[in-house]
Design a protein around this motif. Structure first.
Motif, short mmCIF file in Angstrom:
data_model
loop_
_atom_site.label_atom_id
_atom_site.label_comp_id
_atom_site.label_asym_id
_atom_site.label_seq_id
_atom_site.Cartn_x
_atom_site.Cartn_y
_atom_site.Cartn_z
N UNK A 125 0.84 -1.20 0.00
CA UNK A 125 0.00 0.00 0.00
C UNK A 125 0.87 1.25 0.00
N UNK A 126 0.39 2.28 -0.67
CA UNK A 126 1.08 3.56 -0.71
C UNK A 126 0.07 4.66 -1.00
N UNK A 127 0.53 5.88 -0.92
CA UNK A 127 -0.25 7.04 -1.36
C UNK A 127 0.44 7.59 -2.60
N UNK A 128 -0.31 7.73 -3.67
CA UNK A 128 0.22 8.28 -4.92
C UNK A 128 -0.51 9.59 -5.15
N UNK A 129 0.23 10.67 -5.09
CA UNK A 129 -0.37 12.01 -5.11
C UNK A 129 -1.47 12.12 -4.07
N UNK A 130 -1.16 11.63 -2.87
CA UNK A 130 -2.02 11.69 -1.67
C UNK A 130 -3.28 10.84 -1.76
N UNK A 131 -3.37 9.98 -2.77
CA UNK A 131 -4.53 9.09 -2.89
C UNK A 131 -4.09 7.64 -2.65
N UNK A 132 -4.92 6.85 -1.99
CA UNK A 132 -4.55 5.45 -1.75
C UNK A 132 -4.32 4.73 -3.08
N UNK A 133 -3.27 3.94 -3.13
CA UNK A 133 -2.93 3.16 -4.32
C UNK A 133 -2.15 1.94 -3.86
N UNK A 134 -1.81 1.11 -4.81
CA UNK A 134 -1.00 -0.08 -4.54
C UNK A 134 0.27 0.00 -5.37
N UNK A 135 1.30 -0.59 -4.85
CA UNK A 135 2.52 -0.79 -5.60
C UNK A 135 2.74 -2.28 -5.75
N UNK A 136 3.64 -2.67 -6.65
CA UNK A 136 3.99 -4.08 -6.77
C UNK A 136 5.47 -4.20 -7.10
N UNK A 137 6.07 -5.24 -6.58
CA UNK A 137 7.49 -5.50 -6.80
C UNK A 137 7.64 -6.88 -7.44
N UNK A 138 8.60 -6.97 -8.35
CA UNK A 138 8.92 -8.21 -9.06
C UNK A 138 10.43 -8.40 -9.05
N UNK A 139 10.85 -9.62 -9.32
CA UNK A 139 12.27 -9.88 -9.57
C UNK A 139 12.39 -10.22 -11.06
N UNK A 140 13.21 -9.41 -11.75
CA UNK A 140 13.42 -9.59 -13.19
C UNK A 140 14.91 -9.68 -13.44
N UNK A 141 15.35 -10.81 -13.97
CA UNK A 141 16.77 -11.05 -14.25
C UNK A 141 17.64 -10.73 -13.03
#
Length: 148
Positions: A39-55
């Motif tokens: 969870x995060x705030x993006x421009x002060x609005x609730x949003x989601x982030x995601x993380x991946x492993x690539x190479x």
């Protein structure tokens, strides 16, 4: 290691670098597999982030398509196509290069996902707030201590 094209930023009016936020153990990110969401705030609005492993590299993005700002996953944690080669938006099929977030095909070709700066050290992954991306809540107290 720094993911998402080495993106950085210091919030306006702050003193010193942004405080890293614990995301997950490094072992939780499997090569071209399920994403770890946060969870995060993006421009002060609730949003989601995601993380991946690539190479071998941990990368993270705000979970909003560059075409239409909707969440992109097909199912919980599933952002990559069946071959694990591309991030694909489930809404309109926009196709992104996972190391850079650059849209290579679809309705927003040439645009890119908003990256989130990561740091991976001592078996842990941390993300960094910036002017437009902030923690949704105070840092978890169960996170490992950040080495100095």
């Amino acid at each position: 290691m720094v993911g998402a094209a080495g993106l950085s930023g210091v919030p306006a009016g702050s003193v010193g670098p942004p405080e890293p936020q614990w995301l997950c153990a490094s072992a939780s990110l499997h090569e071209r597999d399920l994403a770890v969401g946060f969870d995060l705030l993006y421009y002060r609005r609730p949003a989601r982030g995601f993380a991946l492993r690539i190479d071998g590299l941990a990368v993270a993005y705000v979970n909003l398509c560059a075409h239409v700002p909707v969440q992109m996953q097909w199912q919980e944690g599933r952002f990559l196509d069946h071959d694990g080669r591309w991030i694909i938006c489930a809404m309109h099929g926009a196709t992104y290069e996972p190391k850079t977030g650059h849209c290579v095909a679809g309705p927003c070709a040439g645009a890119r996902l908003r990256g989130v700066r990561l740091d991976e050290r001592d078996g842990q992954v941390y993300w960094y707030p910036c002017a437009d991306i902030r923690p949704a809540a105070p840092a978890a107290t169960t996170a490992p201590a950040i080495p100095t």
